[in-house]
Write an enzyme that holds these catalytic residues in place. Structure first.
Site, short mmCIF file in Angstrom:
data_model
loop_
_atom_site.label_atom_id
_atom_site.label_comp_id
_atom_site.label_asym_id
_atom_site.label_seq_id
_atom_site.Cartn_x
_atom_site.Cartn_y
_atom_site.Cartn_z
N ARG A 61 0.83 -1.20 0.00
CA ARG A 61 0.00 0.00 0.00
C ARG A 61 0.87 1.26 0.00
O ARG A 61 2.02 1.24 0.43
CB ARG A 61 -0.92 0.01 1.22
CG ARG A 61 -2.03 -1.02 1.17
CD ARG A 61 -2.98 -0.86 2.37
NE ARG A 61 -2.28 -1.01 3.64
CZ ARG A 61 -1.95 -0.01 4.44
NH1 ARG A 61 -2.23 1.24 4.10
NH2 ARG A 61 -1.31 -0.22 5.58
N LYS A 202 -8.73 -2.13 0.64
CA LYS A 202 -8.67 -1.26 1.81
C LYS A 202 -9.47 0.03 1.61
O LYS A 202 -9.88 0.65 2.59
CB LYS A 202 -7.22 -0.95 2.15
CG LYS A 202 -6.46 -2.15 2.71
CD LYS A 202 -7.16 -2.77 3.92
CE LYS A 202 -6.35 -3.91 4.54
NZ LYS A 202 -7.08 -4.59 5.64
N HIS A 221 -10.84 -4.25 12.29
CA HIS A 221 -9.73 -4.85 11.54
C HIS A 221 -9.29 -6.07 12.35
O HIS A 221 -8.44 -5.97 13.24
CB HIS A 221 -8.60 -3.84 11.39
CG HIS A 221 -7.50 -4.30 10.49
ND1 HIS A 221 -6.19 -3.93 10.67
CD2 HIS A 221 -7.52 -5.12 9.42
CE1 HIS A 221 -5.44 -4.49 9.73
NE2 HIS A 221 -6.22 -5.23 8.97
N SER A 239 0.34 -6.57 11.83
CA SER A 239 1.13 -7.52 11.05
C SER A 239 2.25 -8.12 11.90
O SER A 239 2.95 -7.40 12.62
CB SER A 239 1.74 -6.81 9.84
OG SER A 239 2.53 -7.69 9.08
N LYS A 243 -2.12 -13.05 14.02
CA LYS A 243 -3.58 -12.99 13.89
C LYS A 243 -4.13 -14.09 12.98
O LYS A 243 -5.05 -14.81 13.35
CB LYS A 243 -3.97 -11.61 13.37
CG LYS A 243 -5.46 -11.40 13.17
CD LYS A 243 -5.76 -10.00 12.64
CE LYS A 243 -5.16 -9.79 11.27
NZ LYS A 243 -5.60 -8.51 10.64
N THR A 244 -3.53 -14.21 11.79
CA THR A 244 -4.01 -15.21 10.84
C THR A 244 -3.73 -16.62 11.32
O THR A 244 -4.58 -17.51 11.25
CB THR A 244 -3.37 -14.98 9.45
OG1 THR A 244 -3.72 -13.68 8.99
CG2 THR A 244 -3.84 -16.02 8.46
N ASP A 258 -9.88 -10.91 8.14
CA ASP A 258 -9.30 -9.56 8.18
C ASP A 258 -10.26 -8.44 8.55
O ASP A 258 -9.85 -7.52 9.24
CB ASP A 258 -8.69 -9.25 6.80
CG ASP A 258 -7.74 -8.08 6.84
OD1 ASP A 258 -6.94 -7.99 7.79
OD2 ASP A 258 -7.78 -7.25 5.91
N ARG A 324 1.62 -12.01 -1.75
CA ARG A 324 0.23 -12.16 -1.32
C ARG A 324 -0.52 -13.16 -2.18
O ARG A 324 -0.23 -13.35 -3.36
CB ARG A 324 -0.50 -10.81 -1.44
CG ARG A 324 -0.02 -9.74 -0.48
CD ARG A 324 -0.75 -9.82 0.82
NE ARG A 324 -0.32 -8.81 1.77
CZ ARG A 324 -0.93 -8.56 2.91
NH1 ARG A 324 -2.02 -9.25 3.23
NH2 ARG A 324 -0.47 -7.66 3.74
#
Length: 534
Positions: A61, A202, A221, A239, A243-244, A258, A324
């Protein structure tokens, strides 16, 4: 103008000021978008079916190039500052006109879809792109409309994505040739100068973060999953905090990875797909996500592969660390296809503390939950960026500052209300270091972290006594199934307790300094819920 595709909406492109284009590809299916992307040399086909693309110079981003137009309908609601930078209406209008002129004579791809799995709050959106693969990205990431809905689809918000069109900073008032501009009054997003598809995702998230809290829906988020007893858990974390990984539990069903909303009806996924980092992904550590990289319909951004055999090398970071995979959530076997869940029983706030002083798990009060939510703390470690020689605290309010259009206290107050209303347990989990800071101590064992999270979700910590952390004030369990007792008290893991005390006070001071932004916006109870730096 040529029309391609079976499912054209009656709400035509002329409503967006788009005229004199060559061909319009309406709501093409995944196979047809594959054919177009490969025929146009936008992408390559890899072994077992994923589509591999390159995003060129921009592999992530561009937050410094994101703007919100300062217009009457939203002017007094936006959280203006470093995150939400304003653009005057006049340069926006000029940029918009030049973009529409650029699109003349081009082939365009349109995807009509929805954001938000709850029918009561779902947002009809339209993604218009000049490339087939970005149209496939939108098809993967958002919730697909049913065929019978497409003819009458009228978008509430529209994204015009033209990666090959570049802004002129002197004319358009942008920082560079890249631009991501949201106009809430016109319900329009303009994106150009960057191939990175995450800007599309986003931008829609930012829009939902603006709209939903005004309907008393908490936008988050976070990832979310649901257990066998219909117990929903929400995982906040920046990040690198896990979390994932921690939400992808084979014994629980994934709601989403997400972005979610929390209404009076429960939790719902904003998306219909996932956008996962895949650098050094392994079949052993994350088998479900790994398998998506071997599936038809998955887009792989900046992943290297052998051009002869088509086989991937997920360990190769020569293009970027931020490789990604974008794929429909149906690629995850234990995903909840409707994207809906009840009210959370537990909230997990994840932090990777490189200072090695936060407890591995602690119970938070409602006020502490609001304090840590507003803080959004994690840490960068030495060696991750040029000039970083020791751990650096990073605070991203609401665990997602770049996407929060309203004041952070709007989201924090909603969180506090819902925690109280639904009697939610909130836990702070440190997936970072113990026994010393980064470079001295050891990273928390994932097996211990999983055991602590599982114990919290199963209610096994409910009857266990806690002790207050002397500096951070949070309630630390004295025992946890599957975890050695000494691991639970970070001070005891340090060989030099005086060094621990100094490091803990240093981090507490950073919390206090960061929180000065919110001192006048929160209650005394929330202000007092932070660590003691003195």
């Amino acid at each position: 103008m040529q029309i391609q595709g079976k499912y054209q909406s009656q709400y035509g492109l002329e409503n967006h000021g788009i005229q004199n284009v060559n061909a319009v590809h309406w709501n093409l299916s995944t196979p047809l978008l594959y054919e177009e992307a490969i025929r146009r040399r936008e992408a390559r086909l890899a072994h077992l079916g994923p589509l591999v693309v390159r995003t060129g110079q921009h592999t992530g981003r561009s937050p410094s190039d994101k703007f919100i137009v300062q217009e009457p309908s939203s002017q007094d609601k936006i959280w203006w500052g470093k995150v939400n930078k304003g653009m005057d209406p006049a340069p926006f209008a000029g940029l918009h006109r030049r973009l529409l002129a650029y699109l003349q004579g081009k082939d365009l791809f349109v995807q009509d879809c929805f954001a938000g799995a709850d029918p009561q709050y779902r947002l009809p959106i339209r993604i218009i792109t000049e490339t087939a693969w970005h149209s496939l990205f939108a098809r993967d990431m958002f919730i697909q409309a049913k065929p019978e809905e497409l003819a009458t689809h009228v978008p509430e918000f529209t994204v015009l994505n033209a990666p090959s069109f570049h802004a002129d900073p002197e004319v358009d008032g942008t920082r560079s040739e890249v631009f991501i501009v949201i106009h809430f009054g016109q319900k329009l997003v303009l994106i150009g100068g960057t191939q990175y598809a995450g800007e599309i995702k986003k931008s829609i998230f930012t829009i939902l973060n603006y709209l939903l809290p005004q309907q008393h829906v908490m936008s988050m988020h976070c990832s979310a999953n649901i257990g066998p007893d219909d117990d929903v858990a929400v995982f906040f974390g920046l990040s690198g905090t896990g979390k994932t990984t921690l939400s992808a539990d084979p014994t629980r069903t994934l709601i989403g990875d997400d972005e979610h909303g929390w209404s009076d009806r429960g939790v719902f996924n904003f998306e219909g797909g996932c956008y996962a980092k895949v650098i050094r992904l392994s079949a052993q550590a994350e088998p479900e996500i790994y398998e998506t990289t071997r599936r038809f319909g998955t887009i792989l951004e900046n992943v290297t592969f052998d051009s002869t055999t088509g086989r991937l090398d997920l360990n190769d970071d020569s293009l970027t660390e931020n490789t990604r995979a974008a794929y429909p959530i149906s690629h995850i076997p234990n995903a909840k296809r409707d994207g809906l869940g009840g009210h959370p029983r537990n909230i997990i706030m994840l932090t990777a503390d490189a200072f090695g002083v936060l407890p591995p798990i602690a119970k938070l009060t409602q006020a502490q939950a609001m304090y840590h939510f507003l803080s959004g703390y994690t840490a960068k470690v030495a060696g991750t960026e040029k000039g970083v020689t020791e751990p650096q605290a990073t605070f991203s309010t609401c665990f997602g500052a770049p996407f929060m259009a309203l004041s952070p206290t709007v989201y924090a107050n909603l969180l506090g209300e819902k925690i109280a209303q639904h009697q939610v347990n909130v836990w702070l989990v440190n997936t970072g270091w113990s026994g010393g800071p980064y470079g001295v101590g050891q990273r928390m064992k994932i097996a211990h972290t999983r055991a602590m999270v599982n114990a919290a979700l199963k209610g096994e910590l409910a009857g266990i006594p806690t002790t207050p952390d002397p500096i951070f004030g949070v309630a630390v369990p004295t025992a946890c199934p599957g975890v050695p007792a000494e691991v639970l008290n970070p001070r005891q893991t340090w060989p030099d307790t005086a060094a621990y005390d100094a490091q803990a006070r240093k981090l507490a001071g950073m919390f206090a300094e960061n929180f000065k932004t919110f001192t006048d916006q929160v209650s005394e109870e929330v202000r007092a819920a932070g660590p003691r730096s003195g």
